[in-house]
Write an enzyme that holds these catalytic residues in place. Sequence first.
Site, mmCIF file in Angstrom:
data_model
loop_
_atom_site.group_PDB
_atom_site.id
_atom_site.type_symbol
_atom_site.label_atom_id
_atom_site.label_comp_id
_atom_site.label_asym_id
_atom_site.label_seq_id
_atom_site.Cartn_x
_atom_site.Cartn_y
_atom_site.Cartn_z
ATOM 1 N NE ARG A 79 1.834 39.821 17.218
ATOM 2 C CZ ARG A 79 1.613 41.012 17.769
ATOM 3 N NH1 ARG A 79 1.522 41.131 19.076
ATOM 4 N NH2 ARG A 79 1.478 42.081 17.010
ATOM 5 C CB CYS B 266 -1.475 41.559 9.025
ATOM 6 S SG CYS B 266 -0.150 42.686 9.554
ATOM 7 C CG ASP C 16 1.634 40.532 13.712
ATOM 8 O OD1 ASP C 16 2.054 39.518 14.301
ATOM 9 O OD2 ASP C 16 1.458 41.627 14.282
ATOM 10 C CG HIS D 89 -3.649 41.419 13.382
ATOM 11 N ND1 HIS D 89 -2.905 41.842 14.457
ATOM 12 C CD2 HIS D 89 -2.951 41.780 12.286
ATOM 13 C CE1 HIS D 89 -1.787 42.419 14.022
ATOM 14 N NE2 HIS D 89 -1.797 42.403 12.699
ATOM 15 C CB CYS E 149 -2.882 45.752 12.970
ATOM 16 S SG CYS E 149 -1.845 45.708 11.492
#
Length: 221
Positions: free
Chosen positions: A47, A43, A45, A99, A102
């Site tokens: 993080r 992803c 993202d 994750h 999400c």
Amino acid sequence: MSNRLEFLLEQNRRWSQSVKERNQDFFRNLAAQQNPQYLWIGCADSRVPANEILGLEPGEVFVHRNVANVVVHTDLNCLSVLQYAVDALRVRHVLVVGHYGCGGVTAALHNTRLGLIDNWLRHVQDVRDKHRVRLMAIADPIRQLDRLCELNVLEQVLNLSETTIMRDAWARGQEVTVHGLIYGLEDGVLHDLNMPVSTDNELLSHYEAAIDRLFASPART
Ligand code: CO
């Protein structure tokens, strides 16, 4: 803004310096060639950064990221990364990494309208709808989201394993295994969703076993 950029460039100089202090030839060697063993499809993202999570140095993992780690057969970007990684770099492992928590999967689950991205997340809604009966039987909304995050990984492993790229690689006897993993934002731990695929003919049985296992004994409850 320029101050922020100055800050980033300064950070970069310090990092480059510290790497060279550990190994004077690090960048010179890497510049000559890359030889990663892994392809990470994860992803976007902020993080979930591939190298940091795996504890790997530059040069050790080839990376493709998009919102909600989706593998679609019409996505030339993702397929080109996959083809280059498998055919040219000869990676040994392809990791599809989702994750928990999400945002893309959350929006897909709840039909949240966010704009253009809704069209991309439609693919995750297809995953939701495919498993609607078992998903809707989960009363706790957090667990329901956890399961959809996990299901989305398994479905993308299936999609990826059905590409001509993987099928051709396996047909010529190349040793490359696809794995589905999921990452916990709260503890930084990766879980194996136990759907390794290293040949065409084990794909469907491993997929079905992994889906059943998911609902019988979830990686996270
Ligand atoms: Co995400």
